[in-house]
Design an enzyme around this catalytic site. Structure first.
Site, PDB file in Angstrom:
ATOM      1  N   ARG A 244      -8.334  -8.243   8.813  1.00 63.49           N
ATOM      2  CA  ARG A 244      -7.579  -9.457   8.548  1.00 63.49           C
ATOM      3  C   ARG A 244      -7.850  -9.913   7.124  1.00 63.49           C
ATOM      4  NH1 ARG A 244      -3.518 -10.055  12.161  1.00 63.49           N
ATOM      5  NH2 ARG A 244      -4.293  -9.379  14.196  1.00 63.49           N
ATOM      6  N   GLU A 272       2.537 -12.196   3.978  1.00 60.29           N
ATOM      7  CA  GLU A 272       3.202 -10.968   4.436  1.00 60.29           C
ATOM      8  C   GLU A 272       4.657 -11.270   4.783  1.00 60.29           C
ATOM      9  OE1 GLU A 272       0.956  -9.232   7.634  1.00 60.29           O
ATOM     10  OE2 GLU A 272      -0.790  -8.851   6.372  1.00 60.29           O
ATOM     11  N   HIS A 291       0.705  -3.582   6.589  1.00 57.26           N
ATOM     12  CA  HIS A 291       0.227  -4.031   7.894  1.00 57.26           C
ATOM     13  C   HIS A 291       0.768  -3.133   9.009  1.00 57.26           C
ATOM     14  CE1 HIS A 291      -1.378  -7.854  10.096  1.00 57.26           C
ATOM     15  NE2 HIS A 291      -1.707  -6.753  10.737  1.00 57.26           N
TER      16      HIS A 291
END
Length: 333
Positions: A244, A272, A291
């Protein structure tokens, strides 16, 4: 059609990724066992909710607040196809006694493999050489990349013995690395059982050639790796983050990367998608993925199978293997 007992709030595309034909058939059979049907919808509001006992969730579902739960009077199980629950699991859900389970265990292997991929890439200076050859005109631009290293005998810091951290540990051990484990919840004997030396964060940062972050998201782990910690890392070391962005001070990392002293491979970001002009896109010693570390075909099907197995256990009155309680939720992203 009989009233839905199991509702999957999963897009058609993701449903195909998560569930094999056999697992979809199992869901239909389990719903019939519960006295109703199984339906897939794009939004919870698209289904008849009064008789639903189980809701299978994916990304983008709204919170199970009081209004939503009032429409689901018989809800007893929420089964999430991913790992992160905080966006939709609420206090009201636990207050109602609804069981919550998730498929995060199915994501550990692919994320660990990406962490290993990142580790090898940084050790061998792949980002620097790739970017030099792509952007430059000369073959030997890549010579300025810095010293290359093997994983055999390399000191590698693993920050957090999470499921993914442990999976990553097993991979780097198999390739001959010397793992340094940072986890305040473990004792040296437990760490030794995982094949790692338990050390403090500062010691790990000073000794490691690669630092791989796998810690939980807790108030005390916010920016666990900040300016002070990055300054402790040896010249030429690399940082791997597939966990994270919460754990790493992104701006501090960008500032350090600009100096060329460190390299980094990153799958998670504060924003993001991140901005088109983000310096991360142009720094030479950086490897980026959007991601997607957990996004393997095999991992997706593993996640789906975990969810179906949990639904089956619930429907048949057996213990579930992947439940999350109120206290555990606070340590999750």
């Amino acid at each position: 059609m009989s009233a839905p007992r199991i509702i999957a709030v999963v897009s058609a595309e993701l449903c195909t990724e998560f569930f094999s034909d056999a697992d979809l058939e199992r869901l239909h059979t389990l719903a019939a066992h519960l006295g109703g049907s199984f339906v897939r919808v794009d939004r919870l509001a698209d289904a008849v909710l009064e008789e639903a006992r189980i809701v299978i969730t994916s990304w983008g579902i709204g919170p199970f607040d009081a209004a939503t739960l009032s429409a689901l009077p018989r809800l007893a199980l929420v089964a999430h196809t991913g790992a992160s629950l905080k966006a939709f699991v609420t206090e009201e859900l636990f207050d109602r006694g609804v069981v919550v389970t998730q498929a995060g265990a199915g994501m550990a292997r692919p994320v660990a493999e990406v962490s290993l991929t990142f580790t090898l890439a940084l050790l061998h200076r792949v980002p620097e050489m790739h970017n030099a050859l792509r952007e430059g005109e000369g073959w030997y631009d890549a010579e300025r990349a810095g010293a290359q290293h093997e994983i055999l005998g390399a000191p590698i810091a693993v920050i957090g013995a999470s499921r993914t951290g442990r999976a990553y540990l097993s991979l780097i051990r198999a390739l001959g690395a010397e793992p340094l484990l940072v986890d305040p919840t473990l004792d040296p004997a437990t760490a030794a059982g995982l094949g790692a030396e338990l050390v403090s964060l500062d010691e790990a940062l000073r000794r490691a050639q690669i630092v791989a972050v796998h810690a939980p998201t807790l108030p005390e782990t916010h920016h666990l790796i900040g300016r002070r910690e990055l300054a402790l890392m040896r010249d030429g070391a690399g940082l791997v983050n597939t966990a994270r962005s919460w754990l790493v001070d992104e701006q501090a990392l960008i500032d350090e990367l600009r100096t060329g002293r460190l390299s980094a491979a990153i799958d998670v970001f504060d924003e993001e998608p991140f901005a088109a002009d983000s310096p991360l896109r142009s720094l030479p010693g950086v490897l980026l993925t959007p991601h997607r570390a957990a996004g393997t075909a095999e991992g997706r099907r593993r996640q789906g199978r975990i969810v179906v197995d949990e639904v089956a256990a619930f429907a048949e009155g057996r213990p579930l293997a992947h439940t999350i309680d109120r206290d555990q939720l606070s340590s999750m992203a």
